[in-house]
Design a protein around this motif. Structure first.
Motif, short mmCIF file in Angstrom:
data_model
loop_
_atom_site.label_atom_id
_atom_site.label_comp_id
_atom_site.label_asym_id
_atom_site.label_seq_id
_atom_site.Cartn_x
_atom_site.Cartn_y
_atom_site.Cartn_z
N LEU A 57 34.49 37.04 -0.70
CA LEU A 57 33.73 36.75 -2.75
C LEU A 57 33.83 35.51 -3.53
CD1 LEU A 57 36.10 40.13 -3.93
CD2 LEU A 57 33.71 40.19 -3.06
N ASP A 58 32.75 35.72 -3.56
CA ASP A 58 32.39 34.29 -4.40
C ASP A 58 33.26 34.34 -5.48
OD1 ASP A 58 30.50 33.42 -2.65
OD2 ASP A 58 28.83 33.84 -3.55
N SER A 59 33.02 34.93 -6.58
CA SER A 59 34.40 34.65 -7.74
C SER A 59 35.85 34.46 -7.77
CB SER A 59 34.03 36.43 -8.92
OG SER A 59 34.97 36.46 -9.61
N VAL A 60 36.30 33.44 -8.03
CA VAL A 60 37.28 32.73 -7.88
C VAL A 60 38.44 34.90 -8.54
CG1 VAL A 60 39.68 32.26 -9.28
CG2 VAL A 60 37.47 30.73 -8.27
N ALA A 61 38.15 34.90 -9.80
CA ALA A 61 38.85 36.44 -10.42
C ALA A 61 37.99 37.69 -9.85
CB ALA A 61 37.99 36.59 -11.60
N LEU A 62 37.85 37.87 -8.68
CA LEU A 62 37.89 38.79 -7.95
C LEU A 62 38.37 38.54 -6.51
CD1 LEU A 62 34.30 40.59 -8.84
CD2 LEU A 62 36.26 40.45 -10.09
N ARG A 63 38.36 37.77 -6.35
CA ARG A 63 39.11 37.48 -5.00
C ARG A 63 40.32 37.89 -5.27
NH1 ARG A 63 36.73 32.60 -3.96
NH2 ARG A 63 38.04 31.10 -4.63
N HIS A 64 40.93 36.97 -6.27
CA HIS A 64 42.35 37.06 -6.43
C HIS A 64 42.87 38.52 -6.99
CE1 HIS A 64 46.00 35.73 -9.09
NE2 HIS A 64 46.26 36.56 -9.18
N LEU A 65 42.25 39.51 -7.27
CA LEU A 65 42.32 40.83 -7.13
C LEU A 65 42.14 41.39 -6.32
CD1 LEU A 65 40.03 42.15 -10.81
CD2 LEU A 65 43.10 41.71 -10.47
N ALA A 66 41.52 41.24 -5.50
CA ALA A 66 40.79 41.63 -3.96
C ALA A 66 42.59 41.42 -3.04
CB ALA A 66 40.29 41.25 -3.29
N ASN A 86 35.85 48.13 1.01
CA ASN A 86 36.67 46.96 2.12
C ASN A 86 35.87 45.64 2.14
OD1 ASN A 86 38.65 48.95 2.07
ND2 ASN A 86 37.54 49.96 3.35
N PRO A 87 35.76 44.81 1.00
CA PRO A 87 34.84 43.56 1.11
C PRO A 87 36.44 42.85 1.77
CG PRO A 87 35.34 44.22 -0.89
CD PRO A 87 35.70 45.54 -0.44
N ASP A 88 35.79 42.02 2.48
CA ASP A 88 36.84 40.68 2.75
C ASP A 88 36.83 40.37 1.28
OD1 ASP A 88 38.46 38.85 3.68
OD2 ASP A 88 37.63 38.75 5.54
N PRO A 89 37.97 39.93 1.15
CA PRO A 89 38.79 38.91 -0.49
C PRO A 89 37.75 37.60 0.00
CG PRO A 89 40.64 40.62 0.50
CD PRO A 89 39.22 40.31 1.15
N GLN A 90 37.90 36.94 0.74
CA GLN A 90 37.24 35.43 1.62
C GLN A 90 35.95 35.98 1.29
OE1 GLN A 90 39.55 32.94 1.19
NE2 GLN A 90 41.03 34.59 0.74
#
Length: 205
Positions: A62-71, A56-60
């Motif tokens: 995540l440095d990756s734009v793509a992975l943050r968008h998915l989360a 359950n990582p906080d999307p914010q």
């Protein structure tokens, strides 16, 4: 065979070693219970450093734009559904910023095996192969035994799971950030939406 080639061959055999189903599921249960260092010994056997694993990582974060968008997409879809979203909620238009970094895996027989329904173009380019249609259990790919444990853990605990791991064979494989997002139907995880992006390598063992 010279000593350098022999060392490479030994490392390759280690990195593609399989894990029997009982051990894999036992590790998956430990991981699902929150024991995020339970795969360290397995990765050492595969010739890789300990992975980073976080539920359950906080999307914010995540440095990756793509992975943050998915989360963020999964979090919003889960909030609307009242739990993990179904596979039919996956909309390519909604996921456009991450499309090349996405794989979809079908769960077969409750996690006995997994099949790549879709393999992202960016991932395929990095690895040099498109895995679409391939069965995970038939692959001789480094660290696949580890990834199978994480897939099974998400069947037992249907929540987002963030990984960072480094294959042993630095001469052609990248390290990866990976986030797995479970998709459910009728109370069972039937598909995994996986986002991947290259990461800096950890130090070799």
């Amino acid at each position: 065979m010279d000593s350098a080639s022999d060392t490479r061959e030994v490392r390759y055999r280690r990195s593609v070693a399989t894990v029997d189903a009982d051990e894999s599921w036992a590790l998956a249960r430990r991981l699902a219970d929150g024991e995020t260092d339970c795969c360290d010994a397995l990765m050492a056997r595969l010739g890789s450093p300990p992975p980073l694993i976080a539920w359950n990582p906080d999307p914010q974060d995540l440095d990756s734009v793509a992975l943050r968008h998915l989360a963020e997409w999964w979090r919003d879809a889960a909030a609307e559904a009242g739990g993990p979203p179904g596979p039919d909620t996956v909309d390519p238009l909604m996921l456009r910023p991450a499309l090349g970094a996405i794989s979809l895996l079908d769960v077969l027989d409750g996690g006995r095996d997994f099949r790549f329904r879709l393999h992202g173009s960016d991932i395929a380019t990095t690895l040099g192969t498109d895995m679409t249609g391939m069965m995970v259990g038939q692959m001789t790919i480094p660290f696949m035994a580890f990834l199978t444990v994480t897939y099974r853990a998400q069947i037992l605990r249907p929540e987002p799971l963030l990984l960072r791991y480094t294959p042993a064979m630095q001469f052609f494989l990248s390290a990866w950030w990976r986030i797995g997002l479970p998709l459910m139907r009728d109370g069972e995880v039937v598909r995994l939406l996986v986002g991947m992006e290259r990461a800096p390598r950890q130090s070799e063992l």
